[in-house]
Design an enzyme around this catalytic site. Structure first.
Site, PDB file in Angstrom:
ATOM      1  N   HIS A  49       0.975  -1.363  -0.393  1.00  0.00           N
ATOM      2  CA  HIS A  49       0.462   0.186  -0.131  1.00  0.00           C
ATOM      3  C   HIS A  49       1.164   1.666  -0.044  1.00  0.00           C
ATOM      4  CE1 HIS A  49      -2.979   2.818   2.325  1.00  0.00           C
ATOM      5  NE2 HIS A  49      -3.635   2.282   1.241  1.00  0.00           N
ATOM      6  N   ARG A  50       0.248   1.768  -1.501  1.00  0.00           N
ATOM      7  CA  ARG A  50       1.704   3.263  -1.536  1.00  0.00           C
ATOM      8  C   ARG A  50       3.591   2.201  -0.673  1.00  0.00           C
ATOM      9  NH1 ARG A  50      -2.036   7.033   2.674  1.00  0.00           N
ATOM     10  NH2 ARG A  50      -3.802   5.913   1.805  1.00  0.00           N
ATOM     11  N   GLU A  76       1.477  -1.247  -4.963  1.00  0.00           N
ATOM     12  CA  GLU A  76       0.021  -0.181  -5.151  1.00  0.00           C
ATOM     13  C   GLU A  76       0.043   1.584  -4.924  1.00  0.00           C
ATOM     14  OE1 GLU A  76      -3.908   2.124  -3.822  1.00  0.00           O
ATOM     15  OE2 GLU A  76      -1.167   2.347  -2.352  1.00  0.00           O
ATOM     16  N   ASP A  78      -1.930   5.705  -6.002  1.00  0.00           N
ATOM     17  CA  ASP A  78      -2.843   6.319  -5.828  1.00  0.00           C
ATOM     18  C   ASP A  78      -2.566   7.445  -7.222  1.00  0.00           C
ATOM     19  OD1 ASP A  78      -4.565   5.653  -3.748  1.00  0.00           O
ATOM     20  OD2 ASP A  78      -2.745   6.422  -2.882  1.00  0.00           O
ATOM     21  N   HIS A  91      -1.190  10.252  -2.779  1.00  0.00           N
ATOM     22  CA  HIS A  91      -2.780   9.847  -2.359  1.00  0.00           C
ATOM     23  C   HIS A  91      -3.547  10.398  -2.602  1.00  0.00           C
ATOM     24  CE1 HIS A  91      -5.923   8.887   0.273  1.00  0.00           C
ATOM     25  NE2 HIS A  91      -5.614   7.736   0.265  1.00  0.00           N
ATOM     26  N   GLU A 169      -4.597   2.705  -8.152  1.00  0.00           N
ATOM     27  CA  GLU A 169      -6.054   3.127  -8.255  1.00  0.00           C
ATOM     28  C   GLU A 169      -6.463   4.178  -8.578  1.00  0.00           C
ATOM     29  OE1 GLU A 169      -8.442   4.775  -4.482  1.00  0.00           O
ATOM     30  OE2 GLU A 169      -7.183   3.909  -4.156  1.00  0.00           O
ATOM     31  N   GLN A 204      -7.924  -0.696  -9.641  1.00  0.00           N
ATOM     32  CA  GLN A 204      -8.692   0.192  -8.290  1.00  0.00           C
ATOM     33  C   GLN A 204      -9.281   1.042  -8.468  1.00  0.00           C
ATOM     34  OE1 GLN A 204      -6.608  -0.338  -4.700  1.00  0.00           O
ATOM     35  NE2 GLN A 204      -5.417   0.114  -5.656  1.00  0.00           N
TER      36      GLN A 204
END
Length: 367
Positions: A49-50, A76, A78, A91, A169, A204
């Site tokens: 995550h990030r 992952e 954003d 993010h 994402e 996502q």
């Protein structure tokens, strides 16, 4: 789980093309492991995550490099877009939390990312905030770190020994009309959407319109509809408002969905619009400290929810778990993949790996 994704590519290309044509309905009775295997996606996938955002500043080079080194299955990020069209990994809607924008551009500190050029954003320090927030994990080399582009994250994945995938994402897509097409163009130019690269990219979004746009421009690329509850999302039962002395983690932990049918509607929407799975939030067992309280939410991955997802032929990749206790608990419920800020801990919990020495690995990486 940490073998190269390329090992699955030859079978994945055929599986994905067939799955797309039938909206993945043929998987409805398959086990969670079979669902992942047929899509070429790692079972019990570790999704960084990030990057490794516990041990390095989120969405920076060391965070993603460290995630690679410890064996994450996916990096992952954003996705946002600068005023001059650069695709970057960040993010928040604005950059006050994790850069020094208030010092560099004090009059524009609240402005969204899309109002800045890439040259302007390159002047920001995206690492010093972390040293101040988490002095126990601070490193002098983190000061002055820069924001990173999609291409930089992609290059890290390509250079990594086990070549993890990208889990992307579309963030606040309403700010970035056409970003789905921009993403397709970038991935296509660098071979990440080639027939022999299936399963290396997962898309996502929380946004239904963006899911539809992603399906329109990249119909054969796996997609996850992220789940949230409350206003505009899955309906919840009435409950007392958040108390002044109650943390958001405590507040989220006591929320419940209003009905199984209301939950099912979101799964059905995901499937009908091309998603191969959903991404629910989870509740951490211990969420009292300053770190974990940021990432503990409503439990949208209860056992019946996982079962319902699988019955509909949908994978479940949940966010955001960092502790072994939580990872094992949700794995036993049947969850297929895990967003985590601590991919090293997730790899240790979900495999027989002893993990890596984080301090030594960061030093080896030059930090």
């Amino acid at each position: 789980m940490n073998t190269s994704l390329k090992a699955t590519l030859s079978v994945t290309a055929t599986a994905l093309s067939v799955a797309s044509a039938v909206s993945f309905s043929s998987f409805a009775q398959a086990s969670d492991t079979a669902l992942s295997a047929q899509l070429g996606i790692a079972d019990h996938a570790v999704i960084a995550h990030r990057g490794d955002s516990y041990n390095a500043p989120e969405s920076t080079l060391p965070a993603y490099q460290l995630a690679c080194e410890v064996g994450a299955d996916y990096l992952e990020l954003d996705l946002q877009r600068t005023k001059d069209g650069k695709l970057i990994a960040v993010h928040d809607d604005n950059l006050k939390r994790n850069t020094n924008i208030e010092t560099v551009y004090p009059e524009r500190a609240d402005d969204p990312v899309n109002t800045f050029t890439w040259a302007e954003l390159e002047k920001l320090d995206a690492g010093s905030w972390y040293n101040q927030a988490y002095p126990e994990r601070a490193r002098e080399s983190f000061s002055g770190l820069k924001l990173v582009t999609l291409d930089q994250v992609r290059e890290i994945a390509e250079d990594c020994a086990h070549q993890p995938g990208l889990y992307i994402e579309t963030k606040v897509p309403e700010f970035f009309p056409g970003i789905e097409q921009d993403l397709k163009q970038d991935l296509t130019e660098h071979g990440w959407l080639d027939d022999d690269a299936k399963g290396k990219v997962i898309l996502q979004t929380f946004n239904k319109s963006s899911l539809e746009a992603l399906q329109d421009v990249m119909p054969n690329v796996p997609k996850i509809l992220l789940l949230w509850a409350g206003d505009g999302y899955i309906p919840t039962k009435d409950s007392a408002p958040k108390a002044d002395d109650e943390s958001y983690a405590q507040y989220y932990a006591r929320q419940e969905v209003a009905s199984k049918s209301g939950y099912a509607e979101w799964l059905d929407y995901a499937k009908e619009h091309g998603a191969i799975g959903v991404g629910p939030s989870g509740t951490q067992a211990n969420f009292d400290d300053a770190w974990s309280s940021q990432f503990s939410y409503m439990d949208l991955a209860k056992s019946w929810m996982v079962d319902m997802s699988h019955e509909k032929g949908l994978l479940m990749h949940m966010y955001t778990l960092d502790d072994r206790e939580d990872l094992i608990r949700y794995r036993e419920r049947g969850v297929d993949g895990f967003f985590t800020n601590r991919p090293n801990e997730a790899v240790k919990a979900l495999t027989d790996s002893d993990g890596k020495d984080i301090e030594a690995t960061l030093t080896q990486l030059g930090y």
